[in-house]
Scaffold this motif. Structure first.
Motif, PDB file in Angstrom:
ATOM      1  N   LEU A   1      57.078  32.818  46.227  1.00 26.51           N
ATOM      2  CA  LEU A   1      56.158  33.856  46.669  1.00 26.51           C
ATOM      3  C   LEU A   1      55.416  34.384  45.450  1.00 26.51           C
ATOM      4  O   LEU A   1      55.925  34.355  44.338  1.00 26.51           O
ATOM      5  N   ARG A   2      54.231  34.888  45.686  1.00 28.83           N
ATOM      6  CA  ARG A   2      53.425  35.469  44.615  1.00 28.83           C
ATOM      7  C   ARG A   2      53.216  36.939  44.911  1.00 28.83           C
ATOM      8  O   ARG A   2      52.993  37.339  46.046  1.00 28.83           O
ATOM      9  N   TRP A   3      53.318  37.753  43.874  1.00 28.92           N
ATOM     10  CA  TRP A   3      52.987  39.171  44.017  1.00 28.92           C
ATOM     11  C   TRP A   3      51.490  39.226  44.264  1.00 28.92           C
ATOM     12  O   TRP A   3      50.680  38.913  43.403  1.00 28.92           O
ATOM     13  N   TYR A   4      51.091  39.586  45.465  1.00 28.23           N
ATOM     14  CA  TYR A   4      49.709  39.479  45.895  1.00 28.23           C
ATOM     15  C   TYR A   4      48.919  40.769  45.659  1.00 28.23           C
ATOM     16  O   TYR A   4      47.798  40.730  45.157  1.00 28.23           O
ATOM     17  N   SER A   5      49.495  41.905  46.067  1.00 29.19           N
ATOM     18  CA  SER A   5      48.780  43.164  45.894  1.00 29.19           C
ATOM     19  C   SER A   5      49.737  44.341  46.022  1.00 29.19           C
ATOM     20  O   SER A   5      50.864  44.196  46.492  1.00 29.19           O
ATOM     21  N   ILE A   6      49.258  45.475  45.611  1.00 25.02           N
ATOM     22  CA  ILE A   6      49.899  46.758  45.885  1.00 25.02           C
ATOM     23  C   ILE A   6      48.942  47.488  46.807  1.00 25.02           C
ATOM     24  O   ILE A   6      47.729  47.551  46.538  1.00 25.02           O
TER      25      ILE A   6
ATOM     26  N   LEU B   1      44.724  45.613  43.825  1.00 29.42           N
ATOM     27  CA  LEU B   1      45.072  46.873  44.481  1.00 29.42           C
ATOM     28  C   LEU B   1      44.240  46.977  45.745  1.00 29.42           C
ATOM     29  O   LEU B   1      43.024  46.755  45.723  1.00 29.42           O
ATOM     30  N   VAL B   2      44.901  47.307  46.833  1.00 30.16           N
ATOM     31  CA  VAL B   2      44.247  47.453  48.127  1.00 30.16           C
ATOM     32  C   VAL B   2      44.406  48.902  48.571  1.00 30.16           C
ATOM     33  O   VAL B   2      45.508  49.462  48.499  1.00 30.16           O
ATOM     34  N   PHE B   3      43.339  49.496  49.039  1.00 29.94           N
ATOM     35  CA  PHE B   3      43.351  50.886  49.479  1.00 29.94           C
ATOM     36  C   PHE B   3      43.092  50.924  50.976  1.00 29.94           C
ATOM     37  O   PHE B   3      42.119  50.328  51.451  1.00 29.94           O
ATOM     38  N   VAL B   4      43.970  51.598  51.701  1.00 29.61           N
ATOM     39  CA  VAL B   4      43.846  51.696  53.157  1.00 29.61           C
ATOM     40  C   VAL B   4      43.986  53.151  53.582  1.00 29.61           C
ATOM     41  O   VAL B   4      44.697  53.922  52.940  1.00 29.61           O
TER      42      VAL B   4
ATOM     43  N   GLU C   1      35.406  32.259  48.746  1.00 33.36           N
ATOM     44  CA  GLU C   1      36.178  32.066  49.964  1.00 33.36           C
ATOM     45  C   GLU C   1      36.898  30.727  50.003  1.00 33.36           C
ATOM     46  O   GLU C   1      37.619  30.435  50.940  1.00 33.36           O
ATOM     47  N   GLU C   2      36.740  29.940  48.964  1.00 38.43           N
ATOM     48  CA  GLU C   2      37.438  28.658  48.887  1.00 38.43           C
ATOM     49  C   GLU C   2      38.912  28.901  48.598  1.00 38.43           C
ATOM     50  O   GLU C   2      39.262  29.824  47.871  1.00 38.43           O
ATOM     51  N   PRO C   3      39.786  28.089  49.112  1.00 37.54           N
ATOM     52  CA  PRO C   3      41.209  28.244  48.807  1.00 37.54           C
ATOM     53  C   PRO C   3      41.492  28.049  47.318  1.00 37.54           C
ATOM     54  O   PRO C   3      40.844  27.236  46.662  1.00 37.54           O
ATOM     55  N   VAL C   4      42.455  28.810  46.812  1.00 32.46           N
ATOM     56  CA  VAL C   4      42.880  28.648  45.420  1.00 32.46           C
ATOM     57  C   VAL C   4      43.809  27.437  45.367  1.00 32.46           C
ATOM     58  O   VAL C   4      44.762  27.354  46.150  1.00 32.46           O
ATOM     59  N   PRO C   5      43.575  26.520  44.454  1.00 28.07           N
ATOM     60  CA  PRO C   5      44.464  25.348  44.354  1.00 28.07           C
ATOM     61  C   PRO C   5      45.901  25.791  44.060  1.00 28.07           C
ATOM     62  O   PRO C   5      46.128  26.756  43.339  1.00 28.07           O
ATOM     63  N   VAL C   6      46.846  25.070  44.598  1.00 26.00           N
ATOM     64  CA  VAL C   6      48.248  25.445  44.480  1.00 26.00           C
ATOM     65  C   VAL C   6      48.689  25.559  43.024  1.00 26.00           C
ATOM     66  O   VAL C   6      49.488  26.431  42.688  1.00 26.00           O
ATOM     67  N   HIS C   7      48.144  24.751  42.131  1.00 26.89           N
ATOM     68  CA  HIS C   7      48.544  24.819  40.722  1.00 26.89           C
ATOM     69  C   HIS C   7      48.074  26.103  40.041  1.00 26.89           C
ATOM     70  O   HIS C   7      48.546  26.446  38.974  1.00 26.89           O
ATOM     71  N   ARG C   8      47.138  26.833  40.653  1.00 27.92           N
ATOM     72  CA  ARG C   8      46.647  28.110  40.104  1.00 27.92           C
ATOM     73  C   ARG C   8      47.170  29.309  40.885  1.00 27.92           C
ATOM     74  O   ARG C   8      47.049  30.430  40.431  1.00 27.92           O
ATOM     75  N   TRP C   9      47.725  29.082  42.051  1.00 25.46           N
ATOM     76  CA  TRP C   9      48.124  30.148  42.981  1.00 25.46           C
ATOM     77  C   TRP C   9      48.996  31.209  42.313  1.00 25.46           C
ATOM     78  O   TRP C   9      48.777  32.404  42.457  1.00 25.46           O
ATOM     79  N   HIS C  10      50.016  30.796  41.570  1.00 26.78           N
ATOM     80  CA  HIS C  10      50.954  31.748  40.971  1.00 26.78           C
ATOM     81  C   HIS C  10      50.425  32.393  39.694  1.00 26.78           C
ATOM     82  O   HIS C  10      51.085  33.253  39.129  1.00 26.78           O
TER      83      HIS C  10
END
Length: 139
Positions: free
Chosen positions: A3-8, A67-70, A52-61
């Motif tokens: 898993l990758r730390w995606y956002s706070i 930061l996301v604000f809701v 909007e292109e997918p990030v290649p798996v070798h760069r994903w991590h």
């Protein structure tokens, strides 16, 4: 499987104002804004990762979190259970950085720390979310 730390995600009343405040504080950039969400990412994140292109798996991590604000209807009532730690570089003036944050709308808060025994300063952003400015460091 990893898993990758995606956002706070930061709950707030004024999504746009909070996102812009944190983007200014961190020198990040706003990449998405709608009435119900705003997203900021590091300014030096490669531009091709914004697409909007997918990030290649070798760069994903290797993609740093954003930061996301809701919006939330309720106000903040207790100390945060999770907070952000900021640190100036050894070559930066830590006190000047703290003053810059205060001038931008942060305020000092007491969450029970003994100022004579800790090496960090606790502040709150314009909506009251606590964060710390740690001692200066080079890593």
């Amino acid at each position: 499987m990893k898993l990758r730390w995606y956002s706070i995600v930061i709950d707030c009343h004024d999504v746009a104002a909070q996102a812009r405040w944190w983007a200014d504080v961190l020198d990040w950039r706003l990449i998405f804004e709608a009435g119900d969400e705003a997203v900021i990412i590091p300014k030096d994140m490669p531009a091709d990762l914004d697409m909007e292109e997918p990030v290649p798996v070798h760069r994903w991590h290797h993609v740093p979190p954003g930061l996301v604000f809701v919006p939330v209807p309720e106000g903040k009532t207790v100390k945060n259970r999770l907070h952000i730690d900021l640190a100036p570089h050894l070559q930066d003036d830590r006190d000047a950085q703290i003053q810059r944050l205060i001038d931008a709308g942060a305020r000092r808060v007491d969450v029970g720390q003994d100022a004579s025994e800790v090496t960090w300063t606790v502040l709150a952003d314009p909506e009251g979310n606590e964060f710390c400015v740690l001692s200066s460091r080079d890593r």
